[in-house]
Design a protein around this motif. Structure first.
Motif, PDB file in Angstrom:
ATOM      1  N   ALA A 162       0.834  -1.207   0.000  1.00 42.16           N
ATOM      2  CA  ALA A 162       0.000   0.000   0.000  1.00 42.16           C
ATOM      3  C   ALA A 162       0.870   1.259   0.000  1.00 42.16           C
ATOM      4  N   ILE A 163       2.023   1.172   0.634  1.00 42.66           N
ATOM      5  CA  ILE A 163       2.939   2.318   0.699  1.00 42.66           C
ATOM      6  C   ILE A 163       3.671   2.483  -0.630  1.00 42.66           C
ATOM      7  N   TYR A 164       4.168   1.381  -1.159  1.00 37.35           N
ATOM      8  CA  TYR A 164       4.936   1.373  -2.405  1.00 37.35           C
ATOM      9  C   TYR A 164       4.525   0.142  -3.205  1.00 37.35           C
ATOM     10  N   PRO A 165       3.561   0.293  -4.120  1.00 37.79           N
ATOM     11  CA  PRO A 165       3.020  -0.868  -4.841  1.00 37.79           C
ATOM     12  C   PRO A 165       4.080  -1.671  -5.594  1.00 37.79           C
ATOM     13  N   GLY A 166       3.901  -2.980  -5.567  1.00 39.00           N
ATOM     14  CA  GLY A 166       4.844  -3.905  -6.166  1.00 39.00           C
ATOM     15  C   GLY A 166       5.091  -3.692  -7.642  1.00 39.00           C
ATOM     16  N   ARG A 167       4.133  -3.126  -8.335  1.00 41.50           N
ATOM     17  CA  ARG A 167       4.320  -2.926  -9.778  1.00 41.50           C
ATOM     18  C   ARG A 167       5.434  -1.925 -10.088  1.00 41.50           C
ATOM     19  N   TYR A 168       5.914  -1.216  -9.071  1.00 36.96           N
ATOM     20  CA  TYR A 168       6.994  -0.254  -9.265  1.00 36.96           C
ATOM     21  C   TYR A 168       8.332  -0.771  -8.733  1.00 36.96           C
ATOM     22  N   MET A 169       8.414  -2.054  -8.439  1.00 33.46           N
ATOM     23  CA  MET A 169       9.618  -2.621  -7.840  1.00 33.46           C
ATOM     24  C   MET A 169      10.855  -2.492  -8.723  1.00 33.46           C
ATOM     25  N   ALA A 170      10.696  -2.301 -10.006  1.00 36.70           N
ATOM     26  CA  ALA A 170      11.860  -2.124 -10.882  1.00 36.70           C
ATOM     27  C   ALA A 170      12.558  -0.799 -10.603  1.00 36.70           C
ATOM     28  N   THR A 171      11.862   0.120  -9.955  1.00 34.82           N
ATOM     29  CA  THR A 171      12.432   1.419  -9.595  1.00 34.82           C
ATOM     30  C   THR A 171      12.986   1.309  -8.182  1.00 34.82           C
ATOM     31  N   VAL A 172      14.288   1.420  -8.047  1.00 38.16           N
ATOM     32  CA  VAL A 172      14.897   1.234  -6.729  1.00 38.16           C
ATOM     33  C   VAL A 172      15.712   2.435  -6.261  1.00 38.16           C
ATOM     34  N   LEU A 173      15.997   3.362  -7.146  1.00 35.69           N
ATOM     35  CA  LEU A 173      16.828   4.500  -6.749  1.00 35.69           C
ATOM     36  C   LEU A 173      16.069   5.411  -5.791  1.00 35.69           C
ATOM     37  N   PRO A 174      16.688   5.784  -4.667  1.00 35.28           N
ATOM     38  CA  PRO A 174      16.016   6.667  -3.714  1.00 35.28           C
ATOM     39  C   PRO A 174      15.557   7.984  -4.328  1.00 35.28           C
ATOM     40  N   SER A 175      16.201   8.422  -5.391  1.00 30.34           N
ATOM     41  CA  SER A 175      15.780   9.663  -6.045  1.00 30.34           C
ATOM     42  C   SER A 175      14.521   9.464  -6.891  1.00 30.34           C
ATOM     43  N   GLU A 176      14.188   8.210  -7.207  1.00 29.89           N
ATOM     44  CA  GLU A 176      13.032   7.925  -8.050  1.00 29.89           C
ATOM     45  C   GLU A 176      11.841   7.328  -7.295  1.00 29.89           C
ATOM     46  N   THR A 177      12.085   6.679  -6.174  1.00 31.50           N
ATOM     47  CA  THR A 177      10.987   6.004  -5.463  1.00 31.50           C
ATOM     48  C   THR A 177       9.913   6.937  -4.923  1.00 31.50           C
ATOM     49  N   PRO A 178      10.227   8.179  -4.513  1.00 28.03           N
ATOM     50  CA  PRO A 178       9.185   9.026  -3.925  1.00 28.03           C
ATOM     51  C   PRO A 178       7.966   9.253  -4.813  1.00 28.03           C
ATOM     52  N   GLN A 179       8.129   9.245  -6.107  1.00 32.24           N
ATOM     53  CA  GLN A 179       6.982   9.502  -6.988  1.00 32.24           C
ATOM     54  C   GLN A 179       5.899   8.429  -6.870  1.00 32.24           C
ATOM     55  N   TYR A 180       6.234   7.272  -6.307  1.00 24.62           N
ATOM     56  CA  TYR A 180       5.262   6.185  -6.197  1.00 24.62           C
ATOM     57  C   TYR A 180       4.719   5.992  -4.780  1.00 24.62           C
ATOM     58  N   ALA A 181       5.039   6.895  -3.872  1.00 26.61           N
ATOM     59  CA  ALA A 181       4.529   6.790  -2.500  1.00 26.61           C
ATOM     60  C   ALA A 181       3.011   6.820  -2.502  1.00 26.61           C
ATOM     61  N   GLU A 221      12.475  -2.301   0.760  1.00 29.80           N
ATOM     62  CA  GLU A 221      13.067  -1.094   1.314  1.00 29.80           C
ATOM     63  C   GLU A 221      12.461   0.164   0.701  1.00 29.80           C
ATOM     64  N   GLN A 222      11.936   0.052  -0.516  1.00 28.69           N
ATOM     65  CA  GLN A 222      11.375   1.217  -1.203  1.00 28.69           C
ATOM     66  C   GLN A 222      10.216   1.832  -0.432  1.00 28.69           C
ATOM     67  N   ALA A 223       9.527   1.045   0.390  1.00 25.00           N
ATOM     68  CA  ALA A 223       8.410   1.591   1.169  1.00 25.00           C
ATOM     69  C   ALA A 223       8.903   2.673   2.127  1.00 25.00           C
ATOM     70  N   ALA A 224      10.039   2.454   2.749  1.00 28.10           N
ATOM     71  CA  ALA A 224      10.617   3.479   3.620  1.00 28.10           C
ATOM     72  C   ALA A 224      11.285   4.575   2.795  1.00 28.10           C
ATOM     73  N   SER A 225      11.954   4.179   1.730  1.00 26.54           N
ATOM     74  CA  SER A 225      12.679   5.125   0.883  1.00 26.54           C
ATOM     75  C   SER A 225      11.754   6.175   0.268  1.00 26.54           C
ATOM     76  N   CYS A 226      10.591   5.753  -0.195  1.00 29.74           N
ATOM     77  CA  CYS A 226       9.696   6.714  -0.850  1.00 29.74           C
ATOM     78  C   CYS A 226       9.144   7.730   0.144  1.00 29.74           C
ATOM     79  N   LEU A 227       8.954   7.335   1.406  1.00 32.51           N
ATOM     80  CA  LEU A 227       8.481   8.269   2.428  1.00 32.51           C
ATOM     81  C   LEU A 227       9.604   9.212   2.855  1.00 32.51           C
ATOM     82  N   LYS A 228      10.809   8.671   2.978  1.00 33.86           N
ATOM     83  CA  LYS A 228      11.970   9.491   3.314  1.00 33.86           C
ATOM     84  C   LYS A 228      12.187  10.552   2.237  1.00 33.86           C
TER      85      LYS A 228
END
Length: 182
Positions: free
Chosen positions: A28-47, A82-89
């Motif tokens: 719910a925080i970071y949907p699995g369909r975006y798992m290919a995106t792992v860079l902390p600079s890119e993950t926030p857009q999917y929060a 980890e992206q779930a925390a990364s996108c919120l950070k």
């Protein structure tokens, strides 16, 4: 507790921008369909991508850094992504929950996401909170709630901005100490 006081030592004020219930999964925080995106600079857009209106507010920078996502117990349960925390950070949000999923909490600490455990907090979206080292005062309802302190080591890592900055600073202090003593 995790330091979210202002640099002048006074309590920080923050607004609740999203209130969630119990058992909010990392999906719910970071949907699995975006798992290919792992860079902390890119993950926030999917929060919270599936909460389209809230996600749009985040992407449009309508939500101030330091704003609060409030949740019930077991926030961040499910996978170890980890992206779930990364996108919120990446949005500099503060998460206050009644409790956290074990793996999410460790990921949050490692990344320096400001997380607070407040088992009895009552607040609604839009409420203004005053956060000190040991309590959250809901200014809107005029009620105070005790924070459950994280262990000192976890607090230090979060306050340093995450495990990498924490470790880097420790190594620098050790190196400086060796240089100064001989």
């Amino acid at each position: 507790m995790v330091s979210i006081e202002r640099s002048d030592g006074h309590a920080a004020s923050a607004r609740v921008v999203l209130k969630l219930g119990d058992d909010i999964s990392t999906d719910a925080i970071y949907p699995g369909r975006y798992m290919a995106t792992v860079l902390p600079s890119e993950t926030p857009q999917y929060a919270f991508a599936d909460l389209a209106a809230f996600n749009a507010r985040l992407r449009n920078r309508e939500i101030e850094p330091g704003s609060v996502v409030m949740a019930g117990s077991n926030f961040g349960c499910g996978s170890s992504r980890e992206q779930a925390a990364s996108c919120l950070k990446g949005h500099e949000l503060v998460v206050i929950a009644r409790g956290f999923g074990r793996i999410f909490l460790q990921n949050a600490v490692n990344l320096g996401l400001k997380v607070l455990v407040c088992p009895n907090l009552e607040a609604e979206e839009g409420d203004e909170l005053k956060i000190t080292a040991d309590q959250v005062h809901n200014i809107t309802s005029n009620n105070s709630y005790v924070l459950q302190s994280l262990p000192a080591a976890r607090r230090a890592i979060i306050d340093a901005g995450g495990l990498i900055p924490y470790t880097r600073a420790r190594l620098m202090r050790m190196q400086t100490g060796k240089t100064e003593t001989g």
